[in-house]
Design a protein around this motif. Structure first.
Motif, PDB file in Angstrom:
ATOM      1  N   THR A   1      -2.562   8.523  11.154  1.00  0.00           N
ATOM      2  CA  THR A   1      -2.626   9.930  11.542  1.00  0.00           C
ATOM      3  C   THR A   1      -2.872  10.893  10.381  1.00  0.00           C
ATOM      4  O   THR A   1      -3.436  11.966  10.596  1.00  0.00           O
ATOM      5  CB  THR A   1      -1.321  10.352  12.249  1.00  0.00           C
ATOM      6  N   ALA A   2      -2.451  10.556   9.168  1.00  0.00           N
ATOM      7  CA  ALA A   2      -2.578  11.471   8.024  1.00  0.00           C
ATOM      8  C   ALA A   2      -3.961  11.316   7.408  1.00  0.00           C
ATOM      9  O   ALA A   2      -4.130  10.695   6.357  1.00  0.00           O
ATOM     10  CB  ALA A   2      -1.477  11.210   6.999  1.00  0.00           C
ATOM     11  N   ARG A   3      -4.958  11.901   8.062  1.00  0.00           N
ATOM     12  CA  ARG A   3      -6.358  11.785   7.656  1.00  0.00           C
ATOM     13  C   ARG A   3      -6.915  13.183   7.450  1.00  0.00           C
ATOM     14  O   ARG A   3      -6.856  14.016   8.348  1.00  0.00           O
ATOM     15  CB  ARG A   3      -7.151  11.052   8.735  1.00  0.00           C
ATOM     16  N   PHE A   4      -7.488  13.425   6.273  1.00  0.00           N
ATOM     17  CA  PHE A   4      -7.873  14.783   5.916  1.00  0.00           C
ATOM     18  C   PHE A   4      -9.351  14.885   5.558  1.00  0.00           C
ATOM     19  O   PHE A   4      -9.730  15.518   4.578  1.00  0.00           O
ATOM     20  CB  PHE A   4      -6.981  15.284   4.782  1.00  0.00           C
ATOM     21  N   GLY A   5     -10.175  14.273   6.394  1.00  0.00           N
ATOM     22  CA  GLY A   5     -11.616  14.371   6.214  1.00  0.00           C
ATOM     23  C   GLY A   5     -12.327  13.311   7.021  1.00  0.00           C
ATOM     24  O   GLY A   5     -11.702  12.382   7.542  1.00  0.00           O
ATOM     25  N   LEU A   6     -13.636  13.476   7.158  1.00  0.00           N
ATOM     26  CA  LEU A   6     -14.429  12.479   7.872  1.00  0.00           C
ATOM     27  C   LEU A   6     -15.629  12.089   7.036  1.00  0.00           C
ATOM     28  O   LEU A   6     -16.159  12.887   6.254  1.00  0.00           O
ATOM     29  CB  LEU A   6     -14.852  12.990   9.250  1.00  0.00           C
ATOM     30  N   HIS A   7     -16.019  10.835   7.196  1.00  0.00           N
ATOM     31  CA  HIS A   7     -17.238  10.322   6.583  1.00  0.00           C
ATOM     32  C   HIS A   7     -18.343  10.297   7.627  1.00  0.00           C
ATOM     33  O   HIS A   7     -18.119   9.856   8.758  1.00  0.00           O
ATOM     34  CB  HIS A   7     -17.023   8.902   6.038  1.00  0.00           C
ATOM     35  N   THR A   8     -19.519  10.771   7.235  1.00  0.00           N
ATOM     36  CA  THR A   8     -20.672  10.732   8.121  1.00  0.00           C
ATOM     37  C   THR A   8     -21.927  10.578   7.257  1.00  0.00           C
ATOM     38  O   THR A   8     -21.840  10.538   6.021  1.00  0.00           O
ATOM     39  CB  THR A   8     -20.743  11.995   8.999  1.00  0.00           C
TER      40      THR A   8
ATOM     41  N   ASN B   1     -10.953  18.231   5.725  1.00  0.00           N
ATOM     42  CA  ASN B   1     -10.170  19.123   6.576  1.00  0.00           C
ATOM     43  C   ASN B   1      -8.716  19.069   6.147  1.00  0.00           C
ATOM     44  O   ASN B   1      -8.293  18.147   5.440  1.00  0.00           O
ATOM     45  CB  ASN B   1     -10.348  18.804   8.063  1.00  0.00           C
ATOM     46  N   THR B   2      -7.958  20.062   6.579  1.00  0.00           N
ATOM     47  CA  THR B   2      -6.553  20.101   6.220  1.00  0.00           C
ATOM     48  C   THR B   2      -5.734  20.604   7.403  1.00  0.00           C
ATOM     49  O   THR B   2      -6.219  21.369   8.238  1.00  0.00           O
ATOM     50  CB  THR B   2      -6.312  21.001   4.984  1.00  0.00           C
ATOM     51  N   HIS B   3      -4.502  20.130   7.482  1.00  0.00           N
ATOM     52  CA  HIS B   3      -3.556  20.563   8.508  1.00  0.00           C
ATOM     53  C   HIS B   3      -2.164  20.154   8.053  1.00  0.00           C
ATOM     54  O   HIS B   3      -2.004  19.335   7.142  1.00  0.00           O
ATOM     55  CB  HIS B   3      -3.882  19.946   9.873  1.00  0.00           C
ATOM     56  N   GLY B   4      -1.157  20.703   8.688  1.00  0.00           N
ATOM     57  CA  GLY B   4       0.211  20.330   8.378  1.00  0.00           C
ATOM     58  C   GLY B   4       0.554  18.970   8.942  1.00  0.00           C
ATOM     59  O   GLY B   4      -0.259  18.328   9.629  1.00  0.00           O
ATOM     60  N   PRO B   5       1.758  18.468   8.683  1.00  0.00           N
ATOM     61  CA  PRO B   5       2.170  17.167   9.213  1.00  0.00           C
ATOM     62  C   PRO B   5       2.167  17.166  10.745  1.00  0.00           C
ATOM     63  O   PRO B   5       2.541  18.153  11.382  1.00  0.00           O
ATOM     64  CB  PRO B   5       3.595  16.999   8.664  1.00  0.00           C
ATOM     65  N   TRP B   6       1.746  16.052  11.314  1.00  0.00           N
ATOM     66  CA  TRP B   6       1.803  15.905  12.764  1.00  0.00           C
ATOM     67  C   TRP B   6       3.259  15.852  13.231  1.00  0.00           C
ATOM     68  O   TRP B   6       4.059  15.087  12.681  1.00  0.00           O
ATOM     69  CB  TRP B   6       1.141  14.592  13.186  1.00  0.00           C
TER      70      TRP B   6
ATOM     71  N   MET C   1       0.838  -1.193   0.000  1.00  0.00           N
ATOM     72  CA  MET C   1       0.000   0.000   0.000  1.00  0.00           C
ATOM     73  C   MET C   1       0.875   1.245   0.000  1.00  0.00           C
ATOM     74  O   MET C   1       1.830   1.345   0.752  1.00  0.00           O
ATOM     75  CB  MET C   1      -0.903   0.014   1.242  1.00  0.00           C
ATOM     76  N   LYS C   2       0.563   2.209  -0.843  1.00  0.00           N
ATOM     77  CA  LYS C   2       1.305   3.457  -0.908  1.00  0.00           C
ATOM     78  C   LYS C   2       1.045   4.275   0.355  1.00  0.00           C
ATOM     79  O   LYS C   2      -0.110   4.470   0.755  1.00  0.00           O
ATOM     80  CB  LYS C   2       0.876   4.253  -2.142  1.00  0.00           C
ATOM     81  N   PRO C   3       2.102   4.774   1.050  1.00  0.00           N
ATOM     82  CA  PRO C   3       1.882   5.581   2.260  1.00  0.00           C
ATOM     83  C   PRO C   3       1.071   6.838   1.954  1.00  0.00           C
ATOM     84  O   PRO C   3       1.166   7.419   0.871  1.00  0.00           O
ATOM     85  CB  PRO C   3       3.300   5.930   2.710  1.00  0.00           C
ATOM     86  N   LEU C   4       0.254   7.251   2.911  1.00  0.00           N
ATOM     87  CA  LEU C   4      -0.490   8.482   2.766  1.00  0.00           C
ATOM     88  C   LEU C   4       0.445   9.672   2.898  1.00  0.00           C
ATOM     89  O   LEU C   4       1.486   9.615   3.547  1.00  0.00           O
ATOM     90  CB  LEU C   4      -1.591   8.555   3.820  1.00  0.00           C
ATOM     91  N   ASP C   5       0.057  10.787   2.277  1.00  0.00           N
ATOM     92  CA  ASP C   5       0.851  12.005   2.311  1.00  0.00           C
ATOM     93  C   ASP C   5       0.643  12.691   3.658  1.00  0.00           C
ATOM     94  O   ASP C   5      -0.491  12.994   4.032  1.00  0.00           O
ATOM     95  CB  ASP C   5       0.401  12.919   1.175  1.00  0.00           C
ATOM     96  N   PRO C   6       1.714  12.970   4.431  1.00  0.00           N
ATOM     97  CA  PRO C   6       1.526  13.635   5.713  1.00  0.00           C
ATOM     98  C   PRO C   6       1.101  15.088   5.598  1.00  0.00           C
ATOM     99  O   PRO C   6       0.635  15.687   6.561  1.00  0.00           O
ATOM    100  CB  PRO C   6       2.908  13.523   6.369  1.00  0.00           C
ATOM    101  N   GLN C   7       1.285  15.676   4.426  1.00  0.00           N
ATOM    102  CA  GLN C   7       0.926  17.077   4.209  1.00  0.00           C
ATOM    103  C   GLN C   7      -0.490  17.158   3.677  1.00  0.00           C
ATOM    104  O   GLN C   7      -0.834  16.548   2.672  1.00  0.00           O
ATOM    105  CB  GLN C   7       1.879  17.730   3.210  1.00  0.00           C
ATOM    106  N   GLY C   8      -1.342  17.907   4.345  1.00  0.00           N
ATOM    107  CA  GLY C   8      -2.740  17.999   3.943  1.00  0.00           C
ATOM    108  C   GLY C   8      -2.945  18.792   2.677  1.00  0.00           C
ATOM    109  O   GLY C   8      -2.035  19.468   2.177  1.00  0.00           O
ATOM    110  N   PRO C   9      -4.164  18.748   2.113  1.00  0.00           N
ATOM    111  CA  PRO C   9      -4.494  19.530   0.926  1.00  0.00           C
ATOM    112  C   PRO C   9      -4.512  21.022   1.248  1.00  0.00           C
ATOM    113  O   PRO C   9      -4.454  21.424   2.414  1.00  0.00           O
ATOM    114  CB  PRO C   9      -5.894  19.014   0.557  1.00  0.00           C
ATOM    115  N   PRO C  10      -4.596  21.878   0.223  1.00  0.00           N
ATOM    116  CA  PRO C  10      -4.657  23.319   0.483  1.00  0.00           C
ATOM    117  C   PRO C  10      -5.876  23.682   1.321  1.00  0.00           C
ATOM    118  O   PRO C  10      -6.849  22.922   1.411  1.00  0.00           O
ATOM    119  CB  PRO C  10      -4.745  23.914  -0.936  1.00  0.00           C
TER     120      PRO C  10
END
Length: 256
Positions: free
Chosen positions: A185-192, A203-208, A1-10
């Motif tokens: 940890t590199a999660r940039f949104g929620l499903h509901t 959502n977006t944020h910088g690397p943890w 599996m390709k690692p997720l990007d730690p840097q969030g979207p704009p």
């Protein structure tokens, strides 16, 4: 599996809120994907790493939450929170979080999140205690205790208000997070799901700024109350991490 990007979207063009997530501990257990599939919104499936789905028990401090692009809301925008979350992915390949419960100190926050986004917030009495610890930069050696007691009862927790008490000792800073650590940890949104419609809330944020951590005490009933069984009471977490935190911004919900 390709690692997720730690840097969030704009940053989203239109934002609904922003906030700091501070002094956050990540406790995680691998589980069978079939355990989680019935708990997810329609059109969403468990996100898998090395054949396992993952359950997170995540205590932290919400700090300086504000609406839209406005300033932080005094008092109401700062509180302790603990969530039970699982990891989900939709048909567009968006890797996110689905919350099974979120304990929070502020009743108005609980009511607003439930009414607006059908996010399962629960009102609770909570505390985050930062024990005095010697030395270290950015928290090395710190000991934190997170406690919570929900005000409502849970049938899955034996018909009483579920409680949780977690104590962690913060370890060394991580240089390069592993693929699993990024996955958790590199999660940039929620499903509901609201009124039968499945939604993605970006959502977006910088690397943890991640650090290792050690569990010194774990007495939790929140995972049981979420309907996931007793593994969090009988099995140590497979992954324990800590972060001093990031600031995050949420955009408007999108239909799946």
């Amino acid at each position: 599996m390709k690692p997720l990007d730690p840097q969030g979207p704009p940053l989203p063009t239109h934002q609904i809120m922003s906030q700091w997530w501070r002094d956050i501990s990540f406790l995680h257990w691998p589980v069978e994907p079939a355990l989680l599939a019935p708990l997810l919104p329609r059109g969403v499936r468990p996100d898998i790493f090395d054949g396992s789905a993952w359950v997170g028990l995540i205590p932290f401090r919400m700090v300086d939450a504000g609406i839209g692009t406005g300033p932080p809301v005094p008092w109401l925008g700062t509180f302790a929170e603990t969530n039970v979350r699982v990891y989900s992915v939709d048909d567009r390949g968006r890797h996110g979080v689905t919350f099974l419960s979120l304990e929070a100190q502020r009743l108005l926050v609980v009511l607003g999140a439930r009414l607006g986004f059908n996010v399962p917030y629960e009102w609770a009495s909570m505390q985050v205690r930062d024990h005095a610890a010697p030395g270290g930069d950015e928290g090395d050696g710190r000991v934190l205790t997170y406690t919570t007691r929900r005000f409502t009862r849970s049938r899955a927790a034996g018909g009483r208000p579920p409680r949780s008490r977690i104590t962690v000792r913060v370890g060394e800073r991580l240089g390069e997070p592993s693929p699993l650590e990024l996955f958790l940890t590199a999660r940039f949104g929620l499903h509901t799901q609201v009124a039968g419609q499945s939604l993605w809330v970006p959502n977006t944020h910088g690397p943890w700024p991640l650090r290792s951590a050690e569990v010194l005490e774990l007495d939790d009933e929140l995972v049981v109350a979420a309907g996931l069984g007793t593994f969090a009471r009988t099995t140590p977490p497979a992954s324990v991490l800590f972060s001093t935190g990031v600031r995050t911004t949420f955009g408007f919900p999108q239909r799946l």
